[in-house]
Write an enzyme that holds these catalytic residues in place. Structure first.
Site, mmCIF file in Angstrom:
data_model
loop_
_atom_site.group_PDB
_atom_site.id
_atom_site.type_symbol
_atom_site.label_atom_id
_atom_site.label_comp_id
_atom_site.label_asym_id
_atom_site.label_seq_id
_atom_site.Cartn_x
_atom_site.Cartn_y
_atom_site.Cartn_z
ATOM 1 N N SER A 292 74.487 -52.218 -6.825
ATOM 2 C CA SER A 292 74.411 -52.830 -5.495
ATOM 3 C C SER A 292 73.412 -52.136 -4.576
ATOM 4 O O SER A 292 72.745 -52.781 -3.780
ATOM 5 C CB SER A 292 75.787 -52.814 -4.829
ATOM 6 O OG SER A 292 76.723 -53.505 -5.631
ATOM 7 N N GLU B 263 82.407 -39.823 -2.689
ATOM 8 C CA GLU B 263 81.280 -39.724 -1.768
ATOM 9 C C GLU B 263 81.155 -38.335 -1.151
ATOM 10 O O GLU B 263 80.045 -37.837 -0.937
ATOM 11 C CB GLU B 263 81.414 -40.777 -0.658
ATOM 12 C CG GLU B 263 81.325 -42.218 -1.152
ATOM 13 C CD GLU B 263 82.627 -42.745 -1.760
ATOM 14 O OE1 GLU B 263 83.668 -42.066 -1.617
ATOM 15 O OE2 GLU B 263 82.617 -43.829 -2.361
ATOM 16 N N PHE C 98 80.819 -45.935 3.530
ATOM 17 C CA PHE C 98 81.169 -44.751 2.739
ATOM 18 C C PHE C 98 80.136 -43.639 2.900
ATOM 19 O O PHE C 98 80.410 -42.476 2.595
ATOM 20 C CB PHE C 98 81.302 -45.128 1.259
ATOM 21 C CG PHE C 98 82.142 -46.353 1.026
ATOM 22 C CD1 PHE C 98 83.379 -46.479 1.651
ATOM 23 C CD2 PHE C 98 81.695 -47.387 0.223
ATOM 24 C CE1 PHE C 98 84.153 -47.610 1.458
ATOM 25 C CE2 PHE C 98 82.470 -48.530 0.031
ATOM 26 C CZ PHE C 98 83.702 -48.648 0.648
ATOM 27 N N HIS D 230 74.187 -52.101 2.489
ATOM 28 C CA HIS D 230 75.343 -52.868 2.960
ATOM 29 C C HIS D 230 75.810 -52.435 4.346
ATOM 30 O O HIS D 230 76.982 -52.154 4.578
ATOM 31 C CB HIS D 230 76.499 -52.770 1.962
ATOM 32 C CG HIS D 230 76.198 -53.433 0.650
ATOM 33 N ND1 HIS D 230 75.208 -52.987 -0.188
ATOM 34 C CD2 HIS D 230 76.745 -54.509 0.044
ATOM 35 C CE1 HIS D 230 75.158 -53.756 -1.259
ATOM 36 N NE2 HIS D 230 76.061 -54.694 -1.149
#
Lengths: 289, 315
Positions: B34, B55, B80, B106
Site C-alpha cells: 500500500s 511501528e 500509524f 494514506h
C-alpha cells in the site's frame, strides 16, 4: 575476548570504587538524579568500557567503533562517570550534572555529550535503536559490535518485545544485550508491581540466546560476554543479577533510592563506605530479587 | 489528464534514488504493497526491512540506522506513522536530530472507505510541534519526486505526507522545488489562497470560479509546512490583504494553524481556514468525503468571500 588476570580484577575493583564515588558525588552536587540504578549498572559498564569495547576518547567518531546504547537512560550518571574517566570530556563537567547549560543532561543527550551514542530516558526504545545499529554494521560488513543495557522495570514496555522479535528475526548476533536485573522499580519490587517472570524463558521463547551472570563479578560478566561472542545466529541476552544501590549500604535493595539525591550526612557516609578497599557494599547480585 | 497517487510517485522515487545512493534503506510495517515501498523492496531486498506490525520498533530501528550513517525511509499509514509512535519520533528521532525520513501514506480524508480509524487528520499538527522536524506535503506526483530528493538532501528528520488517491498534475512541469519556499501558481490582487497536497488543485479551481465573479485570487502551493515560508506570506499578505488556507487536515495545528499563527504575529489580516472542522472522518468514497467535509472548490469560494468581507469591513 576479555581475559581477566588477578591484577586486572583488582584494577577494575579500584576503578569501580572511584566511579561509584563519582556517581554519588555528582548526584549529591546536582541535588537530584538516580543513584540506585546507576550503582547497579556500573560494573557492566566498567567491564565493557575497560575490557571489551573497541572505543576510546581519541577515536570515538571512528565509524567502526563499538557502540553502546544505555536504554535505561536514567542511569546515565554511571555512563558519565565512565566517559569522563576515559577522557571523553573533562572530569570537571561531572559537577555540572543537571545544571543549566551543562553538557550532562538529566537523561542522556547524544547531541550534547561526547561518547553518548544515543539519547534515551523515555524507556523501552533502546533495543530498537541497537537493532538498527546492528543492521547497519551488517550492511557494511563491519565487525563492530553493538551493546545495549535495559532495565528490568523497563522491559514492561511493549516496544521492548517488538524489538526482541526483530533482533531474532534478523539474526543479529553482533548484538549483545544486558538486563540490569536489580529487581526493583520506582514503586517497589518488580515481582509485585508487574512481574516479568518467567523472565529468561520469555527471552528464550523469543529465540534469544540467554545467559545469567553476577552483575557485580567481573569474571562472571566477562565469561558471559565471551559466551555471547561465541554464539552465532542469534542475539544474546545476558541477565545480570545486580543490587540496586550497590556499594552504599543504606541504598542497597531500596526502591526509595531509585531517584533521590543523598543529603549531606548520607553523602559523607556513602563516600566513606566507598573509600574502603574492600569494594564496598554488603549484598551480592544473587542475594537480590 | 494522467493521474498518479503521491504514494505511487514516492515508491518510484525511492527506486530511482536508491539506485544512485546505497545509503538509502527502507523500512515498512507490513504495508509495503500500500505504501509502495514494495517497489524498492523488489529492487533492493538487502536494503529493505519489513518490521511487521510494529511501528514503534520500526521508528527506533530507523533511528539506529541513521545514527550509523544510513538514510532510512520509514513508511506506514499516516495514523500509524505519527500518533501511534509519537514518543518514539519525539525522543529517538526529533530530539536526536537523526536523519530519518518518515514517509506516511494514506493521510487525509481521501483514505476513503477504511474510515476514521485510518484517516490521519491531525498528523501535521503532531509533527509540527516537534523541534528539528521538517514537514513536506507534496501536491502531485511530480512534486513528490522533488520532495523525496529534497528530503534526502536535507540532513535531519523529515515528515513526508503522502496520499492514497490518484491526483492530476497541478504543479507545472519544470517548476523548481526548494525546501521551505512556497510556489506562487496564480496571481490575483484580491486575496491569497494557500494550499497544500490535493487541495492545491481545488484552490486553482476555486480561483477560476472566483474570477467569473470578478474576484482575483492568488494561489500558492505551500509544500513545506515547516519551516514556514514567512517572507513569502508577509509579501503576499501585503499584496492581497486577505488569506484563505486549504488543507486535507484539521484546521487545528496544520497548514491553516501555522499560517494563522505566523500572520497574527507578523502581519495581522483576515485568515479563513478550510479543512476538517475538528471532527473525525468516516467511511465513504473519497469524492463523497471531500463533499461532505467541505474540501471542495465551492467551500473555498465561500471562504474567499468571507475573507474579502472581513477585509473590507470597517475596523
Amino acid at each position: 575476548m576479555p581475559v581477566l588476570t588477578d591484577t586486572n580484577l583488582e584494577e577494575l575493583k579500584q576503578k569501580a570504587l572511584k566511579l561509584r564515588r563519582d556517581i554519588v558525588s555528582m548526584i549529591y552536587e546536582a541535588g537530584s538524579g538516580h543513584p540506585g540504578g546507576s550503582l547497579s549498572v556500573l560494573d557492566i559498564l566498567v567491564l565493557l568500557y575497560y575490557k571489551v569495547m573497541k572505543v576510546d576518547a581519541d577515536s570515538y567518531l571512528d565509524h567502526d567503533r563499538d557502540r553502546l546504547v544505555l536504554s535505561k537512560g536514567h542511569a546515565c550518571p554511571a555512563l558519565y562517570a565512565v566517559l569522563a574517566d576515559k577522557g571523553f570530556f573533562p572530569a570537571g563537567e561531572l559537577g555540572r550534572l543537571r545544571k543549566i547549560n551543562s553538557m550532562l543532561q538529566g537523561h542522556p543527550d547524544m547531541c550534547k555529550t561526547p561518547g553518548v551514542e544515543m539519547s534515551s530516558g523515555s524507556l523501552g526504545q533502546g533495543l530498537s535503536v541497537a537493532n538498527g545499529m546492528a543492521l547497519a554494521a551488517r550492511l557494511e560488513n563491519s565487525l563492530r559490535r553493538i551493546f545495549v543495557i535495559l532495565g528490568d522495570g523497563e522491559i514492561q514496555e511493549g516496544q521492548v518485545w517488538e524489538a526482541a522479535m526483530t533482533s531474532v528475526h534478523y539474526r543479529l548476533d553482533n548484538l549483545v544485550a544486558f538486563l540490569d536485573f536489580n529487581g526493583l522499580q520506582i514503586d517497589g519490587w518488580i515481582r509485585d508491581v508487574m512481574s516479568p517472570e518467567p523472565l529468561l524463558e520469555k527471552w528464550r521463547s523469543f529465540g534469544w540466546h540467554t545467559l545469567e551472570v553476577d552483575g557485580h563479578d567481573y569474571r562472571s560478566l566477562a565469561e558471559g560476554v565471551n559466551r555471547a561472542f561465541a554464539h552465532k545466529g542469534a542475539p544474546t541476552m545476558i541477565l545480570a543479577r545486580t543490587v540496586k544501590g550497590k556499594g552504599v549500604s543504606f541504598m542497597e535493595n531500596k526502591a526509595g533510592w531509585h531517584g533521590k539525591a543523598p543529603g549531606k550526612d548520607e553523602y559523607e557516609q556513602a563516600l566513606s563506605e566507598l573509600a574502603s578497599a574492600k569494594g564496598g557494599g554488603v549484598s551480592h547480585g544473587k542475594d537480590s530479587y | 489528464m494522467e493521474k498518479i497517487a503521491t504514494r505511487e510517485a514516492y515508491g518510484k522515487a525511492l527506486v530511482e534514488l536508491g539506485q544512485k545512493m546505497e545509503k538509502i534503506v527502507v523500512l515498512d510495517a507490513d504495508l509495503s504493497q500500500s505504501t509502495k515501498t514494495v517497489l524498492f523492496a523488489e529492487k533492493f531486498p538487502m536494503r529493505f526491512f519489513n518490521m511487521g506490525v510494529s511501528e514503534a520498533d520500526m521508528m527506533g530501528t530507523a533511528a539506529g540506522l541513521a545514527a550509523s550513517g544510513f538514510i532510512p525511509f520509514a513508511s506506514t499509514f499516516g495514523v500509524f506513522a505519527t500518533g501511534r509512535v509519537y514518543d518514539q519520533i519525539r525522543n529517538s528521532i526529533a530530539y536526536t536530530r537523526l536523519n530519518v525520513k518518515i514517509a506516511a501514506s494514506h493521510t487525509g480524508i481521501t483514505v476513503g472507505e477504511d474510515g476514521a480509524s485510518h484517516q490521519a487528520l491531525e498528523d501535521i499538527a503532531l509533527m509540527r510541534v516537534l523541534p528539528n522536524m521538517t514537514i513536506i506535503v507534496p501536491a502531485d506526483g511530480g512534486q513528490t519526486f522533488q520532495a523525496v530528493e529534497a528530503a534526502v538532501a536535507h540532513d535531519g528528520p523529515v515528515y513526508l505526507r503522502l496520499g492514497r488517491l490518484a491526483v492530476p498534475r497541478v504543479i507545472p512541469e519544470g517548476t523548481p522545488f526548494e525546501l521551505g519556499k512556497a510556489q506562487l501558481l496564480r496571481q490575483g490582487s484580491d486575496l491569497l489562497i494557500v494550499a497544500a497536497g490535493l487541495m492545491t488543485g481545488q484552490a486553482l479551481e476555486a480561483a477560476e470560479m472566483l474570477e467569473k465573479e470578478g474576484i482575483q485570487a492568488s494561489v500558492a502551493n505551500l509544500h513545506t509546512i515547516k519551516p514556514l515560508d514567512g517572507e513569502f506570506l508577509i509579501r503576499m499578505a501585503k499584496d492581497t490583504g486577505a488569506v484563505v488556507t486549504a488543507e486535507e487536515h484539521s484546521i487545528l495545528g496544520g497548514l491553516g494553524g501555522a499560517v494563522a499563527e505566523f500572520l497574527a504575529e507578523n502581519f495581522p489580516l483576515p485568515v479563513v481556514r478550510v479543512g476538517i472542522q475538528d471532527t473525525f472522518g468516516e467511511s465513504g468514497t473519497p469524492r463523497a468525503l471531500l463533499q461532505k467535509y467541505g474540501l471542495t472548490p465551492e467551500s473555498l469560494v465561500l471562504a474567499g468571500k468571507k475573507a474579502l468581507k472581513l477585509k473590507n469591513s470597517p475596523k
